[in-house]
Design an enzyme around this catalytic site. Structure first.
Site, PDB file in Angstrom:
ATOM      1  N   THR A  97       0.892  -1.081   0.183  1.00 24.58           N
ATOM      2  CA  THR A  97      -0.094   0.088   0.053  1.00 24.58           C
ATOM      3  C   THR A  97       0.891   1.088   0.069  1.00 24.58           C
ATOM      4  OG1 THR A  97      -1.922  -1.153   1.227  1.00 24.58           O
ATOM      5  CG2 THR A  97      -1.747   1.259   1.179  1.00 24.58           C
ATOM      6  N   LYS A 172      -7.466   1.772  -2.756  1.00 22.70           N
ATOM      7  CA  LYS A 172      -7.131   1.273  -1.329  1.00 22.70           C
ATOM      8  C   LYS A 172      -7.300   2.597  -0.285  1.00 22.70           C
ATOM      9  CE  LYS A 172      -5.155  -0.928   1.982  1.00 22.70           C
ATOM     10  NZ  LYS A 172      -5.355  -2.304   2.364  1.00 22.70           N
ATOM     11  N   LYS A 240       0.053   5.302   8.065  1.00 19.40           N
ATOM     12  CA  LYS A 240       0.843   5.582   6.870  1.00 19.40           C
ATOM     13  C   LYS A 240      -0.490   5.642   5.638  1.00 19.40           C
ATOM     14  CE  LYS A 240       1.850   1.938   4.916  1.00 19.40           C
ATOM     15  NZ  LYS A 240       1.443   1.052   3.644  1.00 19.40           N
TER      16      LYS A 240
HETATM   17  N1  LIG Z   1      -0.815  -6.719   7.523  1.00 18.57           N
HETATM   18  C1  LIG Z   1      -1.929  -6.408   6.928  1.00 18.57           C
HETATM   19  O1  LIG Z   1      -3.254  -6.620   7.726  1.00 18.57           O
HETATM   20  C2  LIG Z   1      -2.245  -5.613   5.666  1.00 18.57           C
HETATM   21  C3  LIG Z   1      -3.166  -5.611   5.090  1.00 18.57           C
HETATM   22  C4  LIG Z   1      -3.344  -5.151   3.847  1.00 18.57           C
HETATM   23  C5  LIG Z   1      -2.314  -4.450   3.161  1.00 18.57           C
HETATM   24  N2  LIG Z   1      -1.101  -4.279   3.940  1.00 18.57           N
HETATM   25  C6  LIG Z   1       0.101  -3.581   3.362  1.00 18.57           C
HETATM   26  O2  LIG Z   1       0.864  -4.672   2.836  1.00 18.57           O
HETATM   27  C7  LIG Z   1       2.107  -4.187   2.852  1.00 18.57           C
HETATM   28  C8  LIG Z   1       2.914  -5.216   3.629  1.00 18.57           C
HETATM   29  O3  LIG Z   1       2.437  -5.344   5.037  1.00 18.57           O
HETATM   30  P1  LIG Z   1       2.878  -6.428   5.964  1.00 18.57           P
HETATM   31  O4  LIG Z   1       1.678  -6.649   7.231  1.00 18.57           O
HETATM   32  O5  LIG Z   1       3.157  -7.866   5.509  1.00 18.57           O
HETATM   33  O6  LIG Z   1       4.104  -5.752   6.453  1.00 18.57           O
HETATM   34  P2  LIG Z   1       5.597  -6.363   7.417  1.00 18.57           P
HETATM   35  O7  LIG Z   1       5.136  -7.578   8.274  1.00 18.57           O
HETATM   36  O8  LIG Z   1       5.704  -5.291   8.269  1.00 18.57           O
HETATM   37  O9  LIG Z   1       6.530  -6.570   6.300  1.00 18.57           O
HETATM   38  C9  LIG Z   1       7.085  -5.720   5.485  1.00 18.57           C
HETATM   39  C10 LIG Z   1       8.067  -6.376   4.434  1.00 18.57           C
HETATM   40  O10 LIG Z   1       8.804  -5.419   3.701  1.00 18.57           O
HETATM   41  C11 LIG Z   1      10.189  -5.390   3.726  1.00 18.57           C
HETATM   42  N3  LIG Z   1      10.664  -4.180   3.949  1.00 18.57           N
HETATM   43  C12 LIG Z   1      10.342  -3.148   4.472  1.00 18.57           C
HETATM   44  N4  LIG Z   1      11.049  -2.105   4.218  1.00 18.57           N
HETATM   45  C13 LIG Z   1      12.333  -2.642   3.468  1.00 18.57           C
HETATM   46  C14 LIG Z   1      13.228  -2.132   2.935  1.00 18.57           C
HETATM   47  N5  LIG Z   1      13.866  -0.708   3.106  1.00 18.57           N
HETATM   48  N6  LIG Z   1      13.960  -2.807   2.125  1.00 18.57           N
HETATM   49  C15 LIG Z   1      13.879  -4.063   1.816  1.00 18.57           C
HETATM   50  N7  LIG Z   1      12.747  -4.642   2.360  1.00 18.57           N
HETATM   51  C16 LIG Z   1      11.871  -3.831   3.088  1.00 18.57           C
HETATM   52  C17 LIG Z   1      10.460  -6.300   5.166  1.00 18.57           C
HETATM   53  O11 LIG Z   1      11.560  -6.784   5.293  1.00 18.57           O
HETATM   54  P3  LIG Z   1      12.142  -7.390   6.770  1.00 18.57           P
HETATM   55  O12 LIG Z   1      11.582  -8.660   7.157  1.00 18.57           O
HETATM   56  O13 LIG Z   1      13.705  -7.308   6.718  1.00 18.57           O
HETATM   57  O14 LIG Z   1      11.710  -6.236   7.778  1.00 18.57           O
HETATM   58  C18 LIG Z   1       9.219  -7.177   5.280  1.00 18.57           C
HETATM   59  O15 LIG Z   1       9.447  -8.191   4.200  1.00 18.57           O
HETATM   60  C19 LIG Z   1       2.191  -2.619   3.518  1.00 18.57           C
HETATM   61  O16 LIG Z   1       2.254  -1.751   2.631  1.00 18.57           O
HETATM   62  C20 LIG Z   1       0.946  -2.748   4.266  1.00 18.57           C
HETATM   63  O17 LIG Z   1       0.454  -1.479   4.581  1.00 18.57           O
HETATM   64  C21 LIG Z   1      -1.241  -5.165   5.389  1.00 18.57           C
END
Ligand SMILES: NC(=O)c1ccc[n+]([C@@H]2O[C@H](COP(=O)([O-])OP(=O)(O)OC[C@H]3O[C@@H](n4cnc5c(N)ncnc54)[C@H](OP(=O)(O)O)[C@@H]3O)[C@@H](O)[C@H]2O)c1
Length: 293
Positions: A97, A172, A240
């Site tokens: 997102t 979104k 965010k």
């Molecule tokens: N969680 C939910 O319920 C949900 C629902 C809908 C949409 N989303 C969206 O989906 C996206 C991912 O969410 P998530 O919940 O999966 O987040 P998350 O668990 O915090 O995972 C984030 C991922 O991105 C990687 N990452 C972050 N910054 C980075 C960087 N600078 N360089 C390389 N890798 C990086 C992290 O690597 P590391 O493992 O090394 O930290 C991890 O693999 C976000 O945009 C969020 O808003 C989430």
């Protein structure tokens, strides 16, 4: 079988990439924290790469699912970024997102390399990713969608092609604006029911069958009334997302007074230590009747 790179194995990306592997695709994954990539390969097979560039090399489709605009730029651009490893004609699909601006910026760069992209943010949370029941809102061309849809189908309950590049991210934002208002109302409704000493289970039974019903009511009423918030969609992520919507509203002229207020309410919950708590923790800023703080 498609050769796929999947970059970002977080709460969402880890299970989504797992569904692709289970469907028989040839996967190479990359994650900044390498231990997560190693554990993914142990569970699902495939290969892990040392950089986004290496993961993207030779792939037909490159998926990303990382945090924000800067994170997305850092895995796509630069010497080790995915775009440095792209084959001509490869398709780029971003499930993060992020802003519609960065979606446009990346699509323009890809067009120079003879590649197409889809901005494809998701809704449905961790459970939706694990159960393969995400709603995916997409921006991109018809031809890009024809290639991506059958592959994304394995983790989707619904895939809607909204329009051109950026339309997925803008949709979104609509989703998050709607959730903010619903949670604000639900928080006040629950606190009001508590102040009136009503039986909360019976109140839910009565009103969840009527016009007040919502996903949040069905899935968060019980945990909100029990004060459980250490799971789900983090408030940091929601702030965010509301920030992206408020920024876009400054451009398109839409008025978002409720989303702006809820964004500030979330800042209060962050100050109470709620950064990683579920968005339903919004209710914490409303005192229970009889509480002094
Ligand atoms: N969680 C939910 O319920 C949900 C629902 C809908 C949409 N989303 C969206 O989906 C996206 C991912 O969410 P998530 O919940 O999966 O987040 P998350 O668990 O915090 O995972 C984030 C991922 O991105 C990687 N990452 C972050 N910054 C980075 C960087 N600078 N360089 C390389 N890798 C990086 C992290 O690597 P590391 O493992 O090394 O930290 C991890 O693999 C976000 O945009 C969020 O808003 C989430």
């Amino acid at each position: 079988m498609t050769k796929i790179a999947f970059i970002g194995l977080g709460v969402m990306g880890f299970p989504m990439a797992g569904h692709l592997a289970a469907a028989g695709h040839d996967l190479t994954v990359y994650n900044r924290t390498t231990s997560k990539a190693q554990s993914w390969v142990q569970q699902h097979g495939g290969a892990s790469a040392a950089s986004p560039k290496e993961a993207a090399s030779g792939a037909d489709i490159i998926f990303t699912c990382v945090g924000n605009d800067d994170d997305l730029r850092s895995v796509t651009l630069g010497d080790n970024g995915a775009f440095a490893g792209l084959s001509k004609g490869a398709l780029f699909v971003d499930h993060s997102t992020v802003s519609a601006d960065v979606a446009h910026q990346l699509a323009d760069l890809l067009a120079e390399q003879g590649c197409e992209s889809i901005d494809a943010p998701v809704s449905g949370g961790q459970a939706g990713a694990e159960n393969g029941k995400l709603a995916i809102m997409c921006g991109g061309s018809d031809s890009a969608m024809d290639r991506a849809r059958p592959v994304m189908d394995v983790y989707a309950a619904r895939i809607v092609h909204i329009g051109g590049v950026g339309a997925g991210q803008t949709t979104k934002m609509v989703n998050q604006i709607c959730i903010a208002g619903v949670l604000a109302g639900l928080s006040e409704g629950i606190r009001f029911a508590q102040a009136s000493a009503l039986d909360l289970g019976k109140v839910k039974d009565a009103i969840s069958g009527g016009a007040a019903q919502s996903w949040q009511m069905d899935n968060r009423w019980d945990s909100m009334t029990q004060g459980q918030f250490d799971f789900g969609f983090a408030i940091d992520w929601m702030r965010k997302d509301l920030g992206l919507a408020l920024e876009e509203a400054r451009r398109n002229g839409a008025s978002l007074p409720t989303a702006a207020a809820v964004d500030q309410y979330y800042a209060e919950v962050q100050a109470m230590g709620g950064n990683r708590q579920d968005t339903s923790a919004l209710i914490r800023r409303l005192r229970k009747s009889g509480e002094s703080n």
